[in-house]
Design a protein around this motif. Structure first.
Motif, PDB file in Angstrom:
ATOM      1  N   GLN A 229     -79.878 -17.401  -4.770  1.00 17.49           N
ATOM      2  CA  GLN A 229     -79.395 -16.045  -4.997  1.00 17.49           C
ATOM      3  C   GLN A 229     -78.264 -16.038  -6.025  1.00 17.49           C
ATOM      4  O   GLN A 229     -78.198 -15.137  -6.871  1.00 17.49           O
ATOM      5  N   MET A 230     -77.395 -17.037  -5.953  1.00 19.34           N
ATOM      6  CA  MET A 230     -76.313 -17.113  -6.930  1.00 19.34           C
ATOM      7  C   MET A 230     -76.866 -17.307  -8.335  1.00 19.34           C
ATOM      8  O   MET A 230     -76.377 -16.703  -9.294  1.00 19.34           O
ATOM      9  N   THR A 231     -77.890 -18.127  -8.458  1.00 23.52           N
ATOM     10  CA  THR A 231     -78.496 -18.341  -9.771  1.00 23.52           C
ATOM     11  C   THR A 231     -79.081 -17.049 -10.312  1.00 23.52           C
ATOM     12  O   THR A 231     -78.889 -16.706 -11.492  1.00 23.52           O
ATOM     13  N   SER A 232     -79.789 -16.309  -9.480  1.00 22.95           N
ATOM     14  CA  SER A 232     -80.368 -15.034  -9.903  1.00 22.95           C
ATOM     15  C   SER A 232     -79.283 -14.064 -10.349  1.00 22.95           C
ATOM     16  O   SER A 232     -79.434 -13.352 -11.354  1.00 22.95           O
ATOM     17  N   LEU A 233     -78.180 -14.046  -9.608  1.00 22.61           N
ATOM     18  CA  LEU A 233     -77.092 -13.122  -9.915  1.00 22.61           C
ATOM     19  C   LEU A 233     -76.391 -13.490 -11.211  1.00 22.61           C
ATOM     20  O   LEU A 233     -76.173 -12.642 -12.086  1.00 22.61           O
ATOM     21  N   LEU A 234     -76.070 -14.762 -11.378  1.00 24.33           N
ATOM     22  CA  LEU A 234     -75.259 -15.177 -12.512  1.00 24.33           C
ATOM     23  C   LEU A 234     -76.054 -15.307 -13.798  1.00 24.33           C
ATOM     24  O   LEU A 234     -75.505 -15.107 -14.886  1.00 24.33           O
ATOM     25  N   GLU A 235     -77.339 -15.617 -13.688  1.00 23.19           N
ATOM     26  CA  GLU A 235     -78.130 -15.835 -14.892  1.00 23.19           C
ATOM     27  C   GLU A 235     -78.965 -14.619 -15.274  1.00 23.19           C
ATOM     28  O   GLU A 235     -79.842 -14.716 -16.136  1.00 23.19           O
ATOM     29  N   HIS A 236     -78.670 -13.482 -14.651  1.00 27.19           N
ATOM     30  CA  HIS A 236     -79.343 -12.251 -15.071  1.00 27.19           C
ATOM     31  C   HIS A 236     -79.000 -11.970 -16.532  1.00 27.19           C
ATOM     32  O   HIS A 236     -77.860 -12.139 -16.965  1.00 27.19           O
ATOM     33  N   GLU A 237     -79.981 -11.535 -17.290  1.00 20.97           N
ATOM     34  CA  GLU A 237     -79.820 -11.372 -18.740  1.00 20.97           C
ATOM     35  C   GLU A 237     -78.715 -10.382 -19.088  1.00 20.97           C
ATOM     36  O   GLU A 237     -78.642  -9.280 -18.544  1.00 20.97           O
ATOM     37  N   ASP A 238     -77.815 -10.802 -19.996  1.00 21.76           N
ATOM     38  CA  ASP A 238     -76.719  -9.937 -20.420  1.00 21.76           C
ATOM     39  C   ASP A 238     -77.213  -8.899 -21.419  1.00 21.76           C
ATOM     40  O   ASP A 238     -78.139  -9.138 -22.200  1.00 21.76           O
TER      41      ASP A 238
END
Length: 308
Positions: free
Chosen positions: A123-132
């Motif tokens: 979940q942390m990966t999904s949150l942090l690596e969401h496209e800017d």
């Protein structure tokens, strides 16, 4: 003043005590109202048992807490009620009304300790690596990467100034509760995100602004804005649970403890004064182990099937 001076109605002394809390101690109206309810309940209990405020002993206070516990009051409420009674008797000691503090060594019953909400590594990966998408998203990624990387409190993150950030040595200096300063490591991903943000920060920040993280107006980013931006990012990342900034700090602690097993190090990194505060993350770690056990152990799987 003798104990006979307290032979009048107990609410008189309660009223005087509450007035002191409001006038001299600066307690909020909400807290004073809560204490008034607590002490009114205590006074009514003493009245029912034919006891005066100045005559009450430890057994009376213990019986009051036990009666309230049987009524179903939560551990939090019981703790506050006992705190109100303790404060009242300290006040009565100061006034010379009583010599012995009947509630000094009493403790409220402990309730079940709530485990903090957290996010798993996926979940942390999904949150942090969401496209800017733009400056604000770049800022958000840097902010959330830093909180998760270094276990910052929200207040520590938004109060961070440029002088406290040293990406060359991958360190950040924050001031936490009680004005205590901590030097913390910053992970590679957080350093990369912070470098990207600092390259474009000048497009938003007003001249002379020292805050690392600024909002649309170019001034220091506020806590409420961070909460709103994190909720937005979590939805866009497809997370099906409400996310708040402290969950990132919890994730930092639980993931680090799960990997290292070093409770003392996690305590230092979080800035906890007492290790008992940090120990709650050992329960989180056990929950993870229990889930793995239930998924993987043959007997556990069989028991689950049988239960169904």
């Amino acid at each position: 003043m003798s104990a006979d001076a307290a032979a009048g109605p107990a609410p008189d002394w309660i009223a005087r005590y509450l007035e002191r809390l409001a006038a001299q101690r600066g307690y909020s109206a909400h807290t004073v109202a809560a204490y008034r309810r607590d002490l009114s309940a205590f006074s009514a209990f003493l009245d029912r048992h034919g006891r005066l405020l100045a005559e009450a002993g430890a057994d009376d206070v213990r019986a009051f807490v036990a009666a309230e516990h049987r009524r179903g009051l939560s551990a939090t409420t019981l703790k506050r009620r006992l705190s109100a009674v303790r404060g009242l008797y300290r006040f009565l000691q100061d006034e010379g009304v009583v010599e012995v503090h009947p509630a000094q060594d009493l403790r409220a019953p402990k309730g079940p300790r709530r485990l903090p909400e957290t996010l798993d590594p996926e979940q942390m990966t999904s949150l942090l690596e969401h496209e800017d998408d733009g400056l604000l998203d770049m800022r958000d990624r840097a902010l959330f990467e830093l909180i998760y990387s270094s276990g910052l409190r929200l207040a520590e993150a938004v109060s961070l100034d440029l002088v406290g950030l040293d990406l060359a040595s991958a360190r950040v200096r924050v001031t936490g509760k009680g004005g205590k300063t901590r030097d913390l490591p910053v992970g590679r991903k957080a350093c990369e995100a912070l470098s990207d943000w600092l390259r474009v920060r000048g497009q938003l920040a007003t001249a002379g602004e020292e805050a690392v993280f600024v909002g649309r107006r170019g001034t220091r980013l506020g806590a409420r804005a961070v909460q709103a931006r994190l909720r937005r990012r979590a939805v866009l990342a497809g997370l099906d649970t409400p996310v708040h900034p402290h969950m990132l700090r919890h994730a930092f602690a639980s993931h680090l403890l799960e990997s290292s097993g070093d409770l003392r190090a996690v305590q230092e990194l979080l800035g906890h004064a007492n290790i008992s505060t940090t120990q709650i993350y050992t329960h989180l770690d056990f929950q993870h182990l229990a889930q793995v056990y239930d998924r993987a152990h043959p007997r556990a799987r069989r028991r689950k099937v049988e239960d169904e």
